[in-house]
Design a protein around this motif. Sequence first.
Motif, mmCIF file in Angstrom:
data_model
loop_
_atom_site.group_PDB
_atom_site.id
_atom_site.type_symbol
_atom_site.label_atom_id
_atom_site.label_comp_id
_atom_site.label_asym_id
_atom_site.label_seq_id
_atom_site.Cartn_x
_atom_site.Cartn_y
_atom_site.Cartn_z
ATOM 1 N N SER A 58 0.890 -1.112 0.010
ATOM 2 C CA SER A 58 -0.019 0.142 -0.041
ATOM 3 C C SER A 58 0.982 1.207 0.022
ATOM 4 C CB SER A 58 -0.944 -0.007 1.204
ATOM 5 O OG SER A 58 -1.488 1.220 1.404
ATOM 6 N N PRO A 59 0.542 2.106 -0.955
ATOM 7 C CA PRO A 59 1.635 3.407 -0.645
ATOM 8 C C PRO A 59 1.526 4.194 0.699
ATOM 9 C CG PRO A 59 -0.629 3.829 -2.243
ATOM 10 C CD PRO A 59 -0.467 2.363 -1.715
ATOM 11 N N ASP A 60 0.351 3.882 1.280
ATOM 12 C CA ASP A 60 0.042 4.548 2.682
ATOM 13 C C ASP A 60 0.749 3.795 3.665
ATOM 14 O OD1 ASP A 60 -1.491 6.492 1.098
ATOM 15 O OD2 ASP A 60 -3.072 5.229 1.435
ATOM 16 N N PHE A 61 1.628 2.644 3.458
ATOM 17 C CA PHE A 61 2.057 1.906 4.586
ATOM 18 C C PHE A 61 3.121 2.572 5.118
ATOM 19 C CE2 PHE A 61 5.149 -0.942 6.331
ATOM 20 C CZ PHE A 61 4.530 -1.698 7.036
ATOM 21 N N VAL A 62 3.855 3.338 4.479
ATOM 22 C CA VAL A 62 4.991 4.075 5.098
ATOM 23 C C VAL A 62 4.290 5.579 5.508
ATOM 24 C CG1 VAL A 62 7.131 5.077 4.729
ATOM 25 C CG2 VAL A 62 6.759 2.875 3.799
ATOM 26 N N PRO A 63 4.350 6.149 6.646
ATOM 27 C CA PRO A 63 4.022 7.327 7.242
ATOM 28 C C PRO A 63 4.748 8.388 6.255
ATOM 29 C CG PRO A 63 4.593 5.967 8.946
ATOM 30 C CD PRO A 63 4.993 5.032 7.962
ATOM 31 N N ALA A 64 4.132 9.373 6.256
ATOM 32 C CA ALA A 64 4.640 10.657 5.185
ATOM 33 C C ALA A 64 5.996 11.145 5.906
ATOM 34 C CB ALA A 64 3.579 11.865 5.477
ATOM 35 N N ASP A 65 5.764 11.231 7.433
ATOM 36 C CA ASP A 65 7.184 11.666 8.043
ATOM 37 C C ASP A 65 8.346 10.818 7.792
ATOM 38 O OD1 ASP A 65 6.045 10.005 9.603
ATOM 39 O OD2 ASP A 65 6.761 10.457 11.396
ATOM 40 N N VAL A 66 8.350 9.579 7.606
ATOM 41 C CA VAL A 66 9.304 8.560 7.365
ATOM 42 C C VAL A 66 9.774 8.905 5.865
ATOM 43 C CG1 VAL A 66 10.023 6.312 7.246
ATOM 44 C CG2 VAL A 66 8.389 7.029 9.226
ATOM 45 N N ARG A 67 8.695 8.887 4.994
ATOM 46 C CA ARG A 67 9.115 9.152 3.704
ATOM 47 C C ARG A 67 9.747 10.519 3.672
ATOM 48 N NH1 ARG A 67 7.130 6.928 -1.070
ATOM 49 N NH2 ARG A 67 5.409 5.902 0.334
ATOM 50 N N GLU A 68 9.574 11.466 4.252
ATOM 51 C CA GLU A 68 10.095 12.843 4.134
ATOM 52 C C GLU A 68 11.347 12.722 4.692
ATOM 53 O OE1 GLU A 68 7.859 15.688 6.344
ATOM 54 O OE2 GLU A 68 6.008 15.453 4.864
ATOM 55 N N GLU A 69 11.801 11.969 5.615
ATOM 56 C CA GLU A 69 12.954 11.610 6.290
ATOM 57 C C GLU A 69 13.883 11.188 5.303
ATOM 58 O OE1 GLU A 69 15.169 9.659 10.198
ATOM 59 O OE2 GLU A 69 12.952 8.961 9.582
ATOM 60 N N TYR A 70 13.320 10.003 4.763
ATOM 61 C CA TYR A 70 13.948 9.322 3.645
ATOM 62 C C TYR A 70 14.561 10.034 2.323
ATOM 63 C CZ TYR A 70 14.335 5.287 0.185
ATOM 64 O OH TYR A 70 14.775 4.560 -0.677
ATOM 65 N N HIS A 71 13.537 10.850 1.806
ATOM 66 C CA HIS A 71 13.984 11.825 0.707
ATOM 67 C C HIS A 71 15.017 12.769 1.214
ATOM 68 C CE1 HIS A 71 10.106 11.313 -1.391
ATOM 69 N NE2 HIS A 71 10.758 10.331 -1.594
#
Length: 515
Positions: free
Chosen positions: A343-356
């Motif tokens: 699911s595209p929502d499995f990873v929380p937005a803040d974790v994705r932002e940290e990754y980016h």
Amino acid sequence: MAPVSATELFSLDLVNEAATIRLAEDLAALLSAGDLIALSGNLGAGKSTFARALLRAFAANSALEVPSPTFTLVQTYDLPRLSVSHLDLYRLEDPEELLELGLDELVASGAALVEWPEKAGHLLPSGALFLTFSAGHDDDGRHVVFSADEAGTAARWGARLERTIAIRSLMHAAGWGQASRRYLIGDAAARTYERLHYDGASAIVMNAPPLYTLAAPGETPSYGEIVHRARTIAPFLALTTELRRRGYAAPEILAADEDRCLIVLEDLGTDTMVHDHAPIPERYEAAALLLADMHASAPWSETLPLPGGGSYTIPAYSRRALLTEADLFLDWYVPWRAGVPVSPDFVPADVREEYHALWHKALDDIAHAETGWVLRDYHSPNIIWREQRHGIDRLGLIDYQDCVIGPLAYDVSSLALDARVDMPHELERYLVDLYVTARRTVDTRFDPEPFHAAYAVTAAQRVAKILGLFIRLNLREGKPGYMAHLPRMAGYLDRALAHPVLADLNHWFHKRIGG
């Protein structure tokens, strides 16, 4: 014969049995799961000849035993690409007997050829392509009419038939019209390849329908467009011409149909970089030295002429493209590893932002790395070994149409951390050192330190992308074979992350993913 309500698509005159066999090969090239081909015509009209030739072509085995199923009614061939069932209903006394043969199930799980389909009556599954054979103008000639039983089916079959017949026409234009066609390989994209055989020689067909539709203004571009995947054959044609002009062994273009995205190519051979699933070091050495030669030569143009006129500009490996590829790790690998539905929502937005943010920092740290042509998939499946040649001509190059302008270290990492073969750490380091030494021999100003940093960052980005891509190919496209490579790729990621330039990303991966 076809149902009364069938839509006639077109007809062909087959001058002799060889033409019937070539037509069977043309249809074998398009056969896929769920296909039903119904063969009608009087005794001796050519149905069995056609069926036998199609099965042999699909099996890539001209000696395949294909007994007539007149008495057994059905014969199923479990072939590597697909199970294909051959039915002869001539002796069927009642259409209800067809239920016992399980034709619906055979078509659902594979494909089927049915002789005397009229014996099945209303129990013949819908969606069939009908071929009705009759005598031709000459004694061994045949006339065949193509039809389909539904409007939607007719459109679907019509488009597929048009494409496979266009390939045969292009083969004629290239001087290979009499050749036999055999499926060679399909890659992770929509492209498929065939090997042509005629009079002891061979050639290759690249069948590369447009990969995606360009986004209209205001629309969100597709993944392929964002990451600069080649949409048509234009990049391949332009890059091939330039590679050959500079002395590299890209295949000669024998004929091309730019509108349909079809090419007939020189066959560079079948020898590979590996033996028994292990790398052959001296061949990888040669491949590393080829990259050093290519990267040390005069600047390569970003805009290239096309053979038919016009030009093609190689896209930059944009920051957006690099991050979108790296996101495959979050979108596919992370939920798969967690054992939950993707699911595209499995990873929380803040974790994705940290990754980016961490990737941005790593890419900023190599912003001044040497850039140029990045062939992008420079690894064993795309390098042909030519033992009898010398120098860079020993290495045949294929599958470079996704070339971008980016860090030159990318292709070195693609080779030294080959996704399809276990690369010992010692061999990886040797190949990198060999490349660096070759570069410094030509140019003493070449600086290994920024190169090593770019190597680590591009290797980590590529491996993260591939880990997600292999999960996507398995779950979304039903290609489980790529899963065998996951443990290797996870090990490669640890190697790449060990470089100091990736210390922050290394910490993130171990904190968030474990390892």
